[in-house]
Design a protein around this motif. Structure first.
Motif, PDB file in Angstrom:
ATOM      1  N   LEU A 107     -11.248   2.578  -0.858  1.00  0.00           N
ATOM      2  CA  LEU A 107     -11.248   2.740   0.601  1.00  0.00           C
ATOM      3  C   LEU A 107     -11.562   4.187   0.996  1.00  0.00           C
ATOM      4  CD1 LEU A 107     -10.837   1.445   3.372  1.00  0.00           C
ATOM      5  CD2 LEU A 107      -8.393   1.932   3.181  1.00  0.00           C
ATOM      6  N   THR A 108     -10.934   5.145   0.299  1.00  0.00           N
ATOM      7  CA  THR A 108     -11.217   6.554   0.616  1.00  0.00           C
ATOM      8  C   THR A 108     -12.686   6.875   0.377  1.00  0.00           C
ATOM      9  OG1 THR A 108      -8.981   7.360   0.227  1.00  0.00           O
ATOM     10  CG2 THR A 108     -10.733   8.950  -0.081  1.00  0.00           C
ATOM     11  N   ASN A 109     -13.233   6.351  -0.730  1.00  0.00           N
ATOM     12  CA  ASN A 109     -14.652   6.605  -1.004  1.00  0.00           C
ATOM     13  C   ASN A 109     -15.531   6.067   0.114  1.00  0.00           C
ATOM     14  OD1 ASN A 109     -15.526   7.875  -3.709  1.00  0.00           O
ATOM     15  ND2 ASN A 109     -13.731   6.650  -4.255  1.00  0.00           N
ATOM     16  N   VAL A 110     -15.146   4.916   0.689  1.00  0.00           N
ATOM     17  CA  VAL A 110     -15.945   4.350   1.784  1.00  0.00           C
ATOM     18  C   VAL A 110     -15.744   5.185   3.060  1.00  0.00           C
ATOM     19  CG1 VAL A 110     -16.371   2.304   3.194  1.00  0.00           C
ATOM     20  CG2 VAL A 110     -15.876   2.054   0.770  1.00  0.00           C
ATOM     21  N   VAL A 111     -14.503   5.619   3.289  1.00  0.00           N
ATOM     22  CA  VAL A 111     -14.219   6.474   4.467  1.00  0.00           C
ATOM     23  C   VAL A 111     -15.087   7.743   4.431  1.00  0.00           C
ATOM     24  CG1 VAL A 111     -12.441   7.984   5.473  1.00  0.00           C
ATOM     25  CG2 VAL A 111     -11.896   5.599   4.953  1.00  0.00           C
ATOM     26  N   HIS A 112     -15.354   8.261   3.216  1.00  0.00           N
ATOM     27  CA  HIS A 112     -16.217   9.449   3.095  1.00  0.00           C
ATOM     28  C   HIS A 112     -17.563   9.256   3.784  1.00  0.00           C
ATOM     29  CE1 HIS A 112     -14.022  11.108  -0.721  1.00  0.00           C
ATOM     30  NE2 HIS A 112     -13.352  11.315   0.398  1.00  0.00           N
TER      31      HIS A 112
ATOM     32  N   SER B  40      -7.414   5.058  12.729  1.00  0.00           N
ATOM     33  CA  SER B  40      -7.351   3.608  12.501  1.00  0.00           C
ATOM     34  C   SER B  40      -8.731   2.974  12.641  1.00  0.00           C
ATOM     35  CB  SER B  40      -6.394   2.961  13.500  1.00  0.00           C
ATOM     36  OG  SER B  40      -5.119   3.469  13.296  1.00  0.00           O
ATOM     37  N   THR B  41      -9.504   3.438  13.603  1.00  0.00           N
ATOM     38  CA  THR B  41     -10.833   2.833  13.811  1.00  0.00           C
ATOM     39  C   THR B  41     -11.727   3.057  12.592  1.00  0.00           C
ATOM     40  OG1 THR B  41     -11.419   4.875  14.947  1.00  0.00           O
ATOM     41  CG2 THR B  41     -10.849   2.996  16.333  1.00  0.00           C
ATOM     42  N   VAL B  42     -11.613   4.256  11.991  1.00  0.00           N
ATOM     43  CA  VAL B  42     -12.425   4.566  10.809  1.00  0.00           C
ATOM     44  C   VAL B  42     -11.966   3.712   9.626  1.00  0.00           C
ATOM     45  CG1 VAL B  42     -13.000   6.401   9.152  1.00  0.00           C
ATOM     46  CG2 VAL B  42     -12.980   6.891  11.592  1.00  0.00           C
ATOM     47  N   ARG B  43     -10.634   3.587   9.467  1.00  0.00           N
ATOM     48  CA  ARG B  43     -10.100   2.767   8.367  1.00  0.00           C
ATOM     49  C   ARG B  43     -10.538   1.310   8.536  1.00  0.00           C
ATOM     50  NH1 ARG B  43      -4.904   2.044   7.459  1.00  0.00           N
ATOM     51  NH2 ARG B  43      -4.763   2.588   5.278  1.00  0.00           N
TER      52      ARG B  43
END
Lengths: 269, 270
Positions: A118-123, A142-145
């Motif tokens: 998930l963090t890799n995608v948030v990047h 929250s919107t980004v997550r």
């Protein structure tokens, strides 16, 4: 000499691609390392929504070409018009803004191994959202997550969101890399042999998923590949590179086996 | 299986077990050996002196036993102060090391001049011994644990700054390139792709720096920079060897506990 045996078909470069709708236009691109030329006067156009495969033998300059387009490798000269901007004249900040709109899928997934999927995608939202809140999923809005979870769901991996990247299989890792690219909301996607590091079965799955996502969203795609079946199945046009020059540029359906044999020097690509 | 015909190499036998050194290498070996022998002579170390010294050590040990635990509470408080100096000094040093290490990492530093300057500063912090830093800070901020804490902080920057920078230089370049490709800033790339990869090495180095600071903190008191060192010096100067034994035992327990805790933490975190 193999390069000489390859028919050069520069006239086909502009065939059927109106300049006004081109998402990418490359002209007279020269790239080299020290005194060694790698790309010598390459030129082609890619229309909006088009899918273009770049094929050629090892060392032909396929990866160098893709990297040069967004200046991961600095070209020596030429013109690269990408999403309406002249790339080679951009300053660092402007270049970062442009890169934010261009998805790039690497041959190796290039995920941060110790961080979650998930963090890799948030990047992927880093250039768009900016700041420390996109460094880790736990800090993200929250919107980004939610959007990152949606991107993971689109590649069928919502259930591995919390898993560390180094605990994913090769195919899963490449799909997370595709989700990270989707998170950029790109206007155009460059993919450098996106399944070359995967076993054949995983490679077929990932390529089919990748091409499907691109087709469904109508995105412009330029991908390099050694797999001629992928090039024929997923590309509208095929560009052949040999010896740092353009060997041919024509609709994928019009590329004959004889032409490919000439490109690969009689070997199966 | 068919016989394999002997090649010229197999007929000649294996190569020599040891390569004959070149003339320059041989001269270097001889010079190094000569310097070692000359140094032993100059430091006045002899078998006779060692032989005479051993009974004196035995005598001292006899005077130290049994340890005197009457001042245990006061020694315990000094020991706590020593450990607190180590913790605060190491923590401040680690925090300051991180930005300095980014500037001192070859491909993360914004400019070659910045790289060279920060590398030089870190090397300077590392090469000047902590006892010298303690003397400097005693003059600057006065006697007491603040001077010792600052000395430990500078020493930690010298240690962590170098290893943090090297850990970041050794990280996989792929994720960094991916972050660059998606338009991340230099800072974003460092915090998203470089530091997470270097984190195990950061934790390892930080725990070693805490161990190192704990060991150093016990001697800084000798120059008035706080901690239990001053207690030990006073006890020895006043020939209170049984109290000195208690202090040495306390130091041993502290260092041992910190080392064990550090090893345990390392195994849990990494």
């Amino acid at each position: 000499m193999r390069a000489a045996a390859v028919a050069i078909d520069r006239n086909a470069a502009a065939a059927g691609v109106p300049i006004a709708t081109a998402d990418l236009e490359v002209a007279d691109l020269q790239v080299g390392f020290a005194d060694l030329p790698v790309l010598n006067g390459i030129g082609f156009r890619v229309a909006r929504g088009e899918s273009v495969a770049i094929v050629g033998p090892n060392g032909a300059g396929k990866s160098t070409l893709l990297r040069s387009i967004i200046r991961l490798i600095e070209p020596k000269s030429g013109i690269v018009q990408l999403a309406g901007q002249e790339v080679l004249s951009l300053r660092e900040r402007e270049l970062r803004r442009l890169r934010a709109r261009i998805g790039f899928v690497f041959q190796r997934h290039n995920l941060v191994s110790r961080l979650s999927a998930l963090t890799n995608v948030v990047h992927g939202a880093q250039a768009r959202a900016g700041g420390p809140r996109t460094w880790l999923q736990s800090l993200a809005r929250s919107t980004v997550r939610d959007e990152a979870m949606d991107c993971l769901a689109r590649v069928g991996l919502a259930e591995v969101a919390r898993r560390r990247a180094d605990q994913l299989s090769g195919g899963q890792s490449q799909r997370v890399a595709i989700a990270r690219m989707l998170m950029q909301r790109p206007q155009l996607v460059l993919a450098d042999e996106p399944v070359a590091s995967l076993d054949p079965s995983a490679g077929e799955d990932v390529m089919s998923l990748f091409a499907g996502l691109m087709r469904d969203s109508g995105m412009t795609v330029v991908f390099t590949t050694h797999n001629l079946r992928h090039a024929r199945a997923y590309a509208d046009r095929m560009i052949g590179l040999a010896g740092g020059g353009l060997a041919f540029d024509m609709p994928a359906g019009a590329v004959t086996d004889a032409r490919l044999d000439g490109l690969f020097g009689g070997r199966d690509g | 299986m068919a016989d394999v015909p002997a090649t010229a190499a197999s007929r000649a036998g294996p190569p020599p077990r040891f390569e004959r050194p070149g003339t320059l290498t041989f001269v270097f070996y001889v010079a190094a050996l000569a310097f070692l022998i000359a140094s032993i002579g100059n430091v006045d170390l002899s078998i006779e002196r060692l032989a005479n010294g051993i009974p004196r050590i035995g005598d001292l040990m006899g005077r130290m036993l049994p340890p005197d635990f009457s001042r245990l509470q006061s020694i315990g408080m000094k020991l706590l102060e020593t450990f607190q100096m180590a913790v605060v000094g190491a923590a401040l040093g680690i925090i300051i090391s991180l930005p300095l290490a980014i500037l001192a990492a070859r491909d993360l530093s914004p400019h070659p001049l910045v790289y060279t300057a920060v590398r030089g500063l870190i090397s300077f912090f590392r090469t000047v011994p902590d006892l010298i830093w303690a003397l400097i800070f005693v003059i600057a901020v006065g006697l007491g644990p603040a001077a010792g804490t600052l000395a430990l902080m500078v020493d930690t920057i010298g240690f962590c700054g170098r290893f943090f920078a090297e850990a970041m230089e050794e990280t996989d370049k792929g994720p960094r390139e991916a972050m660059t490709a998606l338009g991340a800033s230099r800072t974003g790339t460092v915090f998203s792709a470089v530091i997470p990869q270097a984190m195990p090495s950061f934790i390892n180095t930080s725990l070693f720096s805490l161990e190192k600071a704990t060991r150093s903190s016990v001697v800084l008191g000798l120059v008035g920079a706080g901690g239990i060192g001053i207690e030990l010096k006073v006890a020895m100067d006043l020939f209170q060897y049984r109290q000195a034994a208690t202090i040495i035992l306390a130091i041993f327990v502290l260092v041992l506990v910190v080392e064990r805790a550090s090893t345990w933490l390392r195994s849990k975190v990494l």
